[in-house]
Design an enzyme around this catalytic site. Sequence first.
Site, PDB file in Angstrom:
ATOM      1  N   GLU A 247       5.075  -6.022 -21.849  1.00  0.00           N
ATOM      2  CA  GLU A 247       4.080  -7.084 -21.215  1.00  0.00           C
ATOM      3  C   GLU A 247       4.776  -8.206 -21.643  1.00  0.00           C
ATOM      4  O   GLU A 247       3.219  -8.487 -21.974  1.00  0.00           O
ATOM      5  CB  GLU A 247       2.571  -6.637 -20.589  1.00  0.00           C
ATOM      6  CG  GLU A 247       2.096  -5.063 -19.774  1.00  0.00           C
ATOM      7  CD  GLU A 247       1.332  -4.812 -19.415  1.00  0.00           C
ATOM      8  OE1 GLU A 247       0.019  -5.006 -20.023  1.00  0.00           O
ATOM      9  OE2 GLU A 247       0.678  -4.169 -18.892  1.00  0.00           O
ATOM     10  N   GLU A 497       3.641   2.928 -16.905  1.00  0.00           N
ATOM     11  CA  GLU A 497       1.780   3.056 -17.072  1.00  0.00           C
ATOM     12  C   GLU A 497       2.070   3.312 -16.241  1.00  0.00           C
ATOM     13  O   GLU A 497       2.197   2.418 -14.885  1.00  0.00           O
ATOM     14  CB  GLU A 497       1.854   1.553 -17.836  1.00  0.00           C
ATOM     15  CG  GLU A 497       1.690   1.411 -19.234  1.00  0.00           C
ATOM     16  CD  GLU A 497       1.050   0.272 -20.254  1.00  0.00           C
ATOM     17  OE1 GLU A 497      -0.257  -0.281 -19.390  1.00  0.00           O
ATOM     18  OE2 GLU A 497       0.948  -0.266 -21.480  1.00  0.00           O
TER      19      GLU A 497
END
Length: 766
Positions: A247, A497
């Site tokens: 991220e 994820e």
Amino acid sequence: MTSLRLRIDGRTFRDRHNREVTLHGINVAGDAKLPARPEQTSHDLEGFFEGDKVSFVGRPFTVEDAHTHFSRLRKWGFNTIRYIFTWEAIEHEGPGKYDGEWIDHTITLLRLAKEYDFYVFMDPHQDVWSRFTGGSGAPMWTLYACGLDPKFFAATQAALVQNTWPRPEEFPKMIWATNYTRYACQVLFTFFFSGKDFAPKAIIDGKNIQDYLTDHFVNACKHLAQKIRDAGDLERDVVIGWESMNEPNRGLVGWPDLSTIPASQKLQKGTSPTAWQAMLTASGRSCEIDTWDFGGLGPYKAGTELVDPKGQTAWLTADYDDSYYGWKRDPGWKLGECIWAQHGVWDPSSDELLKKDYFSKVPTTRQKIDQDYWTNNYFMEHWRKYKAAIRSVFPEAIMFMQPSPFEIPPSIKNTKDDDPNMVFASHFYDGITLITKKWNRFWNVDVLGILRGRYLSPAFAIKVGESAIRNCFRDQLAALQQEGIEYMGIHPIVFTEIGIPYDMDNQYAYKTGDYTSQALALDANHYALEGSKAQGFTLWVYTAKNNHYWGDNWNGEDLSIYSCDDRPIPLSPSAGDASKTSSDPMSPSYSESRSSDVSDVTPSTLNKALSVDRMSTAGKATANSIKAQSISSENPGFRAAEAYVRPTPITTHGDIVSYGFDLRNCIFTLVLKAPTPTSQDAPTECFLPEFHFPRDTVDVQVTGGRWSISTYEEDRGLFQRFKWWHAEGEQKVTIKGVRRRQALAMGKEEEDGYVEQCRQRGCIVM
């Protein structure tokens, strides 16, 4: 065939027999974000700022416990692990000081993972930079290198950290993520990806802070990679790839106006300062700051709050001793003063903002910066450096590129960066459920559609009804996959994820044992994964020490599919083991429980396969179809395991056309297209959990060929596998298992099964 255990073929993963491999995976483990010695969760303050003296040996779990965890995951059908590690775990003691004991521990665990036939790819994980800025990832010394003092983040609200929260158990849910738009992270990510352009005075050890940080991060990952390769028995067979930094965030780069909240900032919760207000409070000034909360339709302004640091600043004092870590800071970089003031962004003597658009353009070229520019320039510069380092050690490593979540991926199609041995790694979370911690089966929002400007108003993005919500999730995942193809080229997509919060509805399930909401939410996510035809996923998350009170022991999150306080799902309703031993030389030991009545696989028998729409009864055990039975569980729940312990293709001869599991009706369907008949030693194989499909009650329908259901009993655990030898062309198998009371309670408003919903196109729009 190739010697690689797993390779990429366009959008598909292939094994040594050229079968399509589906990555059915899990993140291991949430515990890896936190030190093991001393054991320090995100709600522990004692010793928190002694970040140089920690050890991650024992993460994600101990060697002694590894067999328990790996065996459990294998029995649940997972074949892939996204192996979480942090930069801090490697280099916590100081710049260039690597923790050899932790590396040895990691290698030992990877060798054990190899015994369970997992595919493993390595994830250098971070959340909002580090534990000291409210997340995980980077070592504490990186903050000092950047001139920041984490001890004063609480007073200045440069970061909201659960460890320093007055009452950690009352730390607001999901507020940790707002740290991305608070001061410390804004500085750190700006430095990491673009310091050379925006902080040219930040020089340390003769390097700009950007190169200093990225070199240390990349070198730490490379060092770990080299040690894994030096182990001699892990490359190819278990460690198949490396993902880029989790991220990534652009910090302040591209901010059009520092005095306002940018339109791109979708998450606001608690105090929500502008970047300019954050600069002031980080320098000890008081500010009246808007506060926000999150409701059913998103964030809304709730009031204001006076943030008064009382003169304390987030910056190191001018007399800080840089020799502690051994670096030399350039005299042009003044400690005790905001770095942006030193670059003329604002005037500390008058507290006047001088350059509100400082980060909106490249300083040297005046090129306007937006998210796309940042991705294609600053992110790609880092990606190339990281990829080159890993590939210098693992030349055949599959590289998992992860751009910023929900953002347009880089435009690299048909360029030198369009690497055929690369995966598009994306994330997906249902934000409404994640933030509100409630499963709303009546309405949800097409978040990706809003971000891409597909609606005149967000009101038109509302999806009404469970079927529409599930289809909307599926369509968002499919759209993300299509964006990857459009911008990056033909590559597999793996959602590294995706998951749900388990502490929904004020922990109702923990009080009652009723996990219906969790099962509904998790099944909706799996439905989306299956319907979008993604090549793989890794659920977030498995946390070995999850408990009902503290959840994942990290920022109040509770997304682990496992908890020490919940009962494990039984292997089967009868809990019985197979008793007949087979002589199949392909397996160390397994019991043949069911098979079709076709004894030999030859071109003539395989060519008897019927068309895909005409289901054959040749695969049934009796003349009469065995109907799926309804079994009532006296103890519903099992932490919603019935939703994630689900059938899935493992290796498919040919290409998967579609597959899915209808949880409510307990029906698994797989459609494939085979270029040739299967060989005897490489059939199509699927994981078939005995919990849903007890071997004596399974109804199998195939278009033709021979099949078997085998229960493998090894030191690695017990799992049930469906094998199918079939003809070329389009083939279909439908397997019916046992309907359960909890599944029957799901989707009451829907008459059709969930797999049937795959055929419905479009969502309801109000």
